[in-house]
Design an enzyme around this catalytic site. Structure first.
Site, short mmCIF file in Angstrom:
data_model
loop_
_atom_site.label_atom_id
_atom_site.label_comp_id
_atom_site.label_asym_id
_atom_site.label_seq_id
_atom_site.Cartn_x
_atom_site.Cartn_y
_atom_site.Cartn_z
N TYR A 114 -6.42 -9.65 -2.65
CA TYR A 114 -6.94 -9.99 -1.34
C TYR A 114 -7.62 -11.36 -1.45
O TYR A 114 -7.26 -12.18 -2.28
CB TYR A 114 -7.89 -8.88 -0.87
N LYS A 169 13.41 10.96 7.95
CA LYS A 169 14.34 9.87 7.65
C LYS A 169 13.72 8.89 6.65
O LYS A 169 14.37 8.48 5.68
CB LYS A 169 14.68 9.13 8.96
#
Length: 672
Positions: A114, A169
């Site tokens: 970060y 899915k």
């Protein structure tokens, strides 16, 4: 004939009954007489005169499950304390989650993952947007987009109710092909809004999988997105179903001994999947297709056809038949059901040609149950997992997207779909194919890699440029496994960018083969940091072109996490080899007619020789962006004294020596 109980209607009964012989047997007998299929029986507790057990039971449907519970509860001194639906338990809290690829344990880790370190990566992508494919999740992430208007056989149930299917899915993408997928269910049915929304989110994804969008809107949505986006767009309800149907048909025809061109195919259900199946079957050689919908046979004189059905009418039904399903089924060879349950009967099957093939794929209940079709059809396939020959899209879409992402294909074209169908069919050998085995199991580990490889090969043949802000960059296929040396012999390419002789391979080189690729793949799965395309060179050996999907990471970031890169290991070995070659470059290159100060460069390579760098200096990792782990050893080698004169021919092992060294590397014999 009744359906067979399956795990999709599985429940666990917590039952309390007397602690005496015969009580448990009476419960199990009652379940069996009610038509239930008993699975596990587990003890919860035994105390005093009562016993509590969990009994897992499979039922045919929800009503059948309730009747089983009532039958058990009616037994004397027996009480059903609790009922757990195992399918609902699997969905508690959703089926997928987001996980970090690395642990953030130190301030260094945080500063690189970060702020402030991430700002450097952001600036690099801003300057060159195409680098987002390597420096973000884009390279391996697919969006599963739906509006919930055509979910399974349930119809328009809305975006919230569609989420469990889209989660499933995404789970299958990850499980079978290692592709990260995320479900996105849109609360709109407007075609333009769906197109615009997908375009807005596309920068974060490497591909778009459209799912459960009703026809005819799905056709326009897919076509528009394919034209306007630079990543693959694939409507799985259309093309995934079509690919698996073709694969099953290829193997079915091996059993019945028929040819594609001789078939009469009846497609019941002219929606998105029906139209796509008809197109791919005609591409494969089928000439006679007849389609039916809720109003009967689709023919050219029928009014009220939408655009997709009008196309279907103009390209199918060569005899211009009219009527309903009964008229269409006469003399047919294949029934392809993509409609609603119960529309097909054994009487329909009896009017088909010899050795009829039935693909009844309505979900969750097929057009005819396999038990009813048994004896009337030669080959029966459904979309259900509890019967043989399951025609399931999971055989197709994970491998197709894996191959497309691996080669950064801009689209998934017809050739890639046909290649995928052939790959699925060829997983089953000629000796293995049978009436109950025309399509591989969804758990066959060979399927997804086979599909990915064939799709990648088809994508490389297409080799379309990737349009972006950096217009001069094109997708580059992987380098060939063999190169041709100056002598005309084929040499296998090595990880150090050079080549290894097929007759005597140097021990210092690691071939860029399957083992190295597996190391690199495993390494890349565990790395996420500053990455850049990796290019290796060696003096006198030219430049290795960049390899799709291979990256190198900053040495500082790797040291901070204590990881070692396979590239660094390979290239460190190459650096040592380059140093040894540099010591003998004067004698070897002068004799071959090439000046020692003129390193060779492959024509058209991405990395040119730098005129400022001393020409005799080894450049094993030039362009990688990092120093090898053996950098200090390499620098010491550069300051090493001049090499000793060549040893005389005939080393201590008795073999001839070349380039000033004995091939056995034993100490030289004293001179005369």
């Amino acid at each position: 004939m009744e359906a067979i109980p399956s795990a999709s209607y599985s429940m666990t009964l917590r039952v309390e009954f007397p602690h005496q012989p015969g009580s448990l047997g009476a419960i199990l007998t009652t379940i069996g007489e009610a038509g239930g299929l008993v699975g596990a029986v587990d003890i919860v507790r035994i105390g005093g005169d009562k016993t509590v057990r969990d009994i897992t039971v499979n039922a045919r449907n929800s009503d059948h499950g309730r009747s089983i519970v009532e039958a058990v509860d009616a037994l004397e001194d027996t009480q059903v304390l609790n009922i757990s639906d195992r399918t609902f338990l699997m969905h508690l809290g959703g089926k997928i989650e987001v996980r970090s690829k690395m642990n953030i344990r130190t301030r260094d880790d945080l500063s690189m993952a970060y702020t402030p370190g991430v700002a450097r990566v952001c600036k690099a992508i801003a300057a060159e947007p195409e680098r987002a494919f390597n420096l973000t999740i884009k390279r391996n992430t697919v969006a599963v987009v739906s509006d919930g208007t055509a979910v399974l056989g349930l119809g328009d149930i809305g975006p919230e109710a569609a989420m469990p299917v889209m989660e499933g899915k995404a789970m299958l993408f990850k499980e079978f092909a290692g592709v990260d997928a995320f479900p996105i269910c849109l609360d709109t049915k407007d075609t333009e809004e769906i197109i615009e929304t997908v375009k807005r989110i596309a920068p974060a994804f490497g591909g778009i999988n459209l799912e459960d969008i009703s026809a005819p809107r799905c056709f326009e949505i897919e076509e528009r997105l394919k034209r306007e986006l630079e990543i693959p767009v694939f409507h799985d309800d259309q093309h995934g179903t079509a690919v698996v149907v073709l694969a099953a048909l290829i193997n079915s025809l091996k059993i019945v001994g028929k040819e594609m061109k001789d078939l009469k195919v009846v497609v019941n259900g002219i929606g998105a999947a029906g139209v796509a199946c008809a197109k791919i079957l005609m591409s494969a050689g089928v000439e006679h297709v007849v389609g039916c919908d809720s109003r009967g046979i689709v023919h050219r004189r029928r009014d009220g056809l939408n655009a997709s059905k009008r196309w279907f009418a103009e390209h199918t039904n060569p005899e211009n038949l009219t009527g309903g399903l009964t008229e269409a089924m006469r003399g047919s060879d294949l029934f392809l059901g993509l409609s609603v349950p119960g529309v097909l009967t054994p009487d329909h099957l009896d009017t088909m040609n010899e050795d009829p093939i039935v693909f009844a794929m309505a979900n969750p209940e097929p057009e005819i149950m396999p038990e009813a079709a048994f004896g009337h059809a030669r080959i029966i396939a459904t979309g259900r997992s509890d019967y043989p020959n399951q025609i399931n899209n999971v055989l197709c879409f994970p491998g197709i997207f894996r191959g497309a992402l691996d080669v950064r294909a801009r689209e998934i074209d017809e050739e890639m779909k046909l290649a995928a169908a052939r790959a699925i069919a060829e997983v089953i050998t000629e000796e293995e194919v049978s009436e109950d085995y025309v399509i591989p199991s969804v758990f066959d580990e060979r399927v997804a890699p086979a599909v990915a490889e064939t799709v990648a090969q088809a994508g490389r043949r297409a080799a379309r440029p990737v349009a972006s802000a950096s217009r001069n960059r094109r997708w580059a296929p992987r380098p060939p496994r063999f190169l041709t040396g100056r002598s005309g012999r084929r040499r296998r390419q090595s990880c150090d960018g050079g080549s290894a002789s097929p007759t005597r391979r140097s021990a210092s080189r690691v071939p860029f083969g399957a083992d190295c690729r597996r190391q690199i793949t495993a390494y890349n799965k565990n790395m996420a940091g500053l990455r850049k395309i990796f290019v290796c060179t060696t003096p006198g050996r030219g430049v290795a072109g960049p390899r799709a999907g291979v990256s190198s990471t900053s040495a500082f970031a790797r040291r901070s996490r204590g990881l070692a890169s396979p590239h660094r290991r390979c290239c460190a070995t190459a650096a040592a080899a380059a140093t040894r070659r540099g010591r003998s470059s004067s004698s070897s290159r002068t004799t071959s007619g090439t000046p020692a100060s003129a390193p060779r460069t492959s024509p058209g390579s991405w990395l040119a020789t730098s005129p400022e760098r001393p020409p005799a200096e080894p450049r094993a990792l030039r362009g990688c962006g990092t120093d090898p782990p053996s950098a200090r050893r390499t620098r010491r080698a550069r300051r090493a004294p001049a090499p000793s004169p060549p040893r005389p021919a005939g080393g201590p092992c008795g073999s001839s020596c070349s380039r000033g060294r004995c091939s056995c590397r034993a100490p030289a014999r004293p001179g005369p």
